[in-house]
Design an enzyme around this catalytic site. Structure first.
Site, PDB file in Angstrom:
ATOM      1  N   GLU A 277      -5.330   9.854   9.047  1.00  0.00           N
ATOM      2  CA  GLU A 277      -3.342   9.752   9.164  1.00  0.00           C
ATOM      3  C   GLU A 277      -3.251  10.618  10.362  1.00  0.00           C
ATOM      4  O   GLU A 277      -2.105  10.089  11.053  1.00  0.00           O
ATOM      5  CB  GLU A 277      -2.260  10.310   8.041  1.00  0.00           C
TER       6      GLU A 277
ATOM      7  N   THR B  71      -5.535   3.111  -4.542  1.00  0.00           N
ATOM      8  CA  THR B  71      -4.961   4.378  -6.658  1.00  0.00           C
ATOM      9  C   THR B  71      -4.578   3.579  -7.510  1.00  0.00           C
ATOM     10  O   THR B  71      -4.681   3.510  -8.014  1.00  0.00           O
ATOM     11  CB  THR B  71      -4.589   5.472  -5.580  1.00  0.00           C
TER      12      THR B  71
ATOM     13  N   GLY C 292      -3.197   9.042  -3.977  1.00  0.00           N
ATOM     14  CA  GLY C 292      -4.285   9.701  -4.210  1.00  0.00           C
ATOM     15  C   GLY C 292      -4.436  11.175  -4.680  1.00  0.00           C
ATOM     16  O   GLY C 292      -5.510  11.307  -5.459  1.00  0.00           O
TER      17      GLY C 292
ATOM     18  N   ASP D 125       0.646  -1.396   0.286  1.00  0.00           N
ATOM     19  CA  ASP D 125       0.371   0.482   0.060  1.00  0.00           C
ATOM     20  C   ASP D 125       1.049   1.675   0.147  1.00  0.00           C
ATOM     21  O   ASP D 125       1.904   1.745   0.011  1.00  0.00           O
ATOM     22  CB  ASP D 125      -0.593   0.152   0.882  1.00  0.00           C
ATOM     23  N   SER D 126       0.085   2.090  -0.327  1.00  0.00           N
ATOM     24  CA  SER D 126       1.175   3.704  -0.275  1.00  0.00           C
ATOM     25  C   SER D 126       1.524   4.242   0.943  1.00  0.00           C
ATOM     26  O   SER D 126       2.316   4.379   1.354  1.00  0.00           O
ATOM     27  CB  SER D 126       0.502   5.068  -0.970  1.00  0.00           C
TER      28      SER D 126
ATOM     29  N   HIS E  52      -7.340   3.541   3.404  1.00  0.00           N
ATOM     30  CA  HIS E  52      -7.512   4.532   4.755  1.00  0.00           C
ATOM     31  C   HIS E  52      -9.312   4.703   5.286  1.00  0.00           C
ATOM     32  O   HIS E  52      -9.258   4.900   6.886  1.00  0.00           O
ATOM     33  CB  HIS E  52      -7.386   5.564   4.654  1.00  0.00           C
TER      34      HIS E  52
ATOM     35  N   CYS F 244      -3.762  -1.334  -2.548  1.00  0.00           N
ATOM     36  CA  CYS F 244      -4.569   0.137  -2.109  1.00  0.00           C
ATOM     37  C   CYS F 244      -5.187  -0.320  -3.511  1.00  0.00           C
ATOM     38  O   CYS F 244      -4.719   0.465  -4.676  1.00  0.00           O
ATOM     39  CB  CYS F 244      -3.090   1.061  -2.332  1.00  0.00           C
TER      40      CYS F 244
HETATM   41  N1  DGL Z   1      -3.936   3.928   0.212  1.00  0.00           N
HETATM   42  C1  DGL Z   1      -4.593   4.661  -0.562  1.00  0.00           C
HETATM   43  C2  DGL Z   1      -6.285   3.996  -1.418  1.00  0.00           C
HETATM   44  O1  DGL Z   1      -5.848   3.116  -1.290  1.00  0.00           O
HETATM   45  C3  DGL Z   1      -4.642   5.670  -0.159  1.00  0.00           C
HETATM   46  C4  DGL Z   1      -4.200   6.564   0.351  1.00  0.00           C
HETATM   47  C5  DGL Z   1      -2.988   7.869  -0.737  1.00  0.00           C
HETATM   48  O2  DGL Z   1      -4.016   8.380  -1.341  1.00  0.00           O
HETATM   49  O3  DGL Z   1      -1.677   7.376  -0.842  1.00  0.00           O
HETATM   50  O4  DGL Z   1      -6.302   4.594  -1.840  1.00  0.00           O
END
Ligand code: DGL
Length: 274
Positions: free
Chosen positions: A152, A77, A45, A12-13, A192, A75
């Site tokens: 966050e 995105t 995102g 994930d990011s 998130h 993730c």
């Molecule tokens: N984890 C990202 C998602 O599921 C959201 C966080 C980001 O914008 O990096 O889209």
């Protein structure tokens, strides 16, 4: 698939993918897990497709170098903007969360009308609309860019977050009324958002069911890997759970514990460049 212990890479990011790892640990406790949160380059995102693909591919390469046999792109995105690029770049099977989220929506909806909350990049890609359309569903997507920073910040039960959610949801419901659709399902299209699930459920009419793709993703991974729902370890070695982050490991441990629902003992800092 290999018969010994499977190494599942989860990417994930940031921390959100830990909600997917949590579901995987419940369903497939016998596998080894390697989790990477690209926290230095979050948020994805708000970035372009080319940048998200570059970041996601370098992250996927890292997990394969760590001996991952299978990748879960936890993730939304990265799944929306970079799944094909990741699949082209690595020699292991890759699953994303958009397809599994759309499958979960299809299973849940009776009216066939679905609402999706996601990051701006995911909404702009219309990946959810396309996946829903393929399944005969209608979807209305809403970009909710303020939610990731609020989560966050740990502002889950905070009046500012409640107000932001109230505004986003009333705009989304207004849009669906204008489109004359009858949504009965809302997809949390960002990893998130499960942390805000109770707040979102409180702010929605009771007729709309909230789903996140974490459990559906874990179920699909279990089906693909044919692994038993057991913590028995085929090769007799202890299971490993390794955590990597590209920014503060202290923040990862503290915030990550909230997402994973259990303590994270050790996080290793890595550098994937810019
Ligand atoms: N984890 C990202 C998602 O599921 C959201 C966080 C980001 O914008 O990096 O889209």
């Amino acid at each position: 698939m290999k018969s010994g212990n499977m190494n599942i890479g989860v990417f994930d990011s940031g921390f959100g993918g830990l909600t997917v790892l949590r579901a995987l640990l419940e369903r497939l406790p016998g596998a080894n897990y390697i989790y990477l949160g690209d926290t230095a380059r979050l948020p994805y995102g708000a970035k372009s497709q080319a940048t998200v693909a570059r970041y996601a591919v370098s992250s996927a390469h890292f997990l394969v170098e760590q001996q991952a046999d299978y990748l879960v792109i936890a993730c939304n995105t990265a799944s929306a903007l970079a799944l094909d690029a990741i699949r082209d770049a690595v020699p292991v099977p890759v699953i994303g969360v958009i397809e599994t989220g759309a499958n979960a929506a299809q299973a849940a909806t009776e009216t066939g009308d679905v609402l999706v909350m996601a990051t701006a990049a995911t909404v702009d890609s219309h990946a959810y609309s396309a996946a829903c359309h393929e399944r005969g569903l209608r979807a209305i997507e809403k970009a909710c860019p303020l939610l990731v920073p609020l989560v966050e910040e740990g502002w889950v039960d905070h009046p500012v977050t409640e107000e932001v959610l109230r505004i986003y949801l009333s705009e989304l419901l207004e849009e669906s009324a204008q489109a004359a659709i009858r949504p009965d399902t809302l997809v949390l299209g960002c990893t998130h958002y499960p942390l805000l699930r109770t707040n979102i459920e409180r702010a929605l009419p009771a007729s709309i069911r909230v789903i996140d793709s974490a459990e559906a993703t874990a179920a699909q991974v279990a089906a693909a890997l044919c692994l038993p729902n057991s913590s028995d370890n085929p090769d007799g070695n202890p299971h490993t759970r390794r955590f990597y982050a590209t920014d503060s490991v202290t923040k990862f441990r503290i915030l990550g514990t909230r997402f994973l629902g259990q303590a994270i003992a050790h996080v290793e800092l890595i550098d994937l460049g810019g």
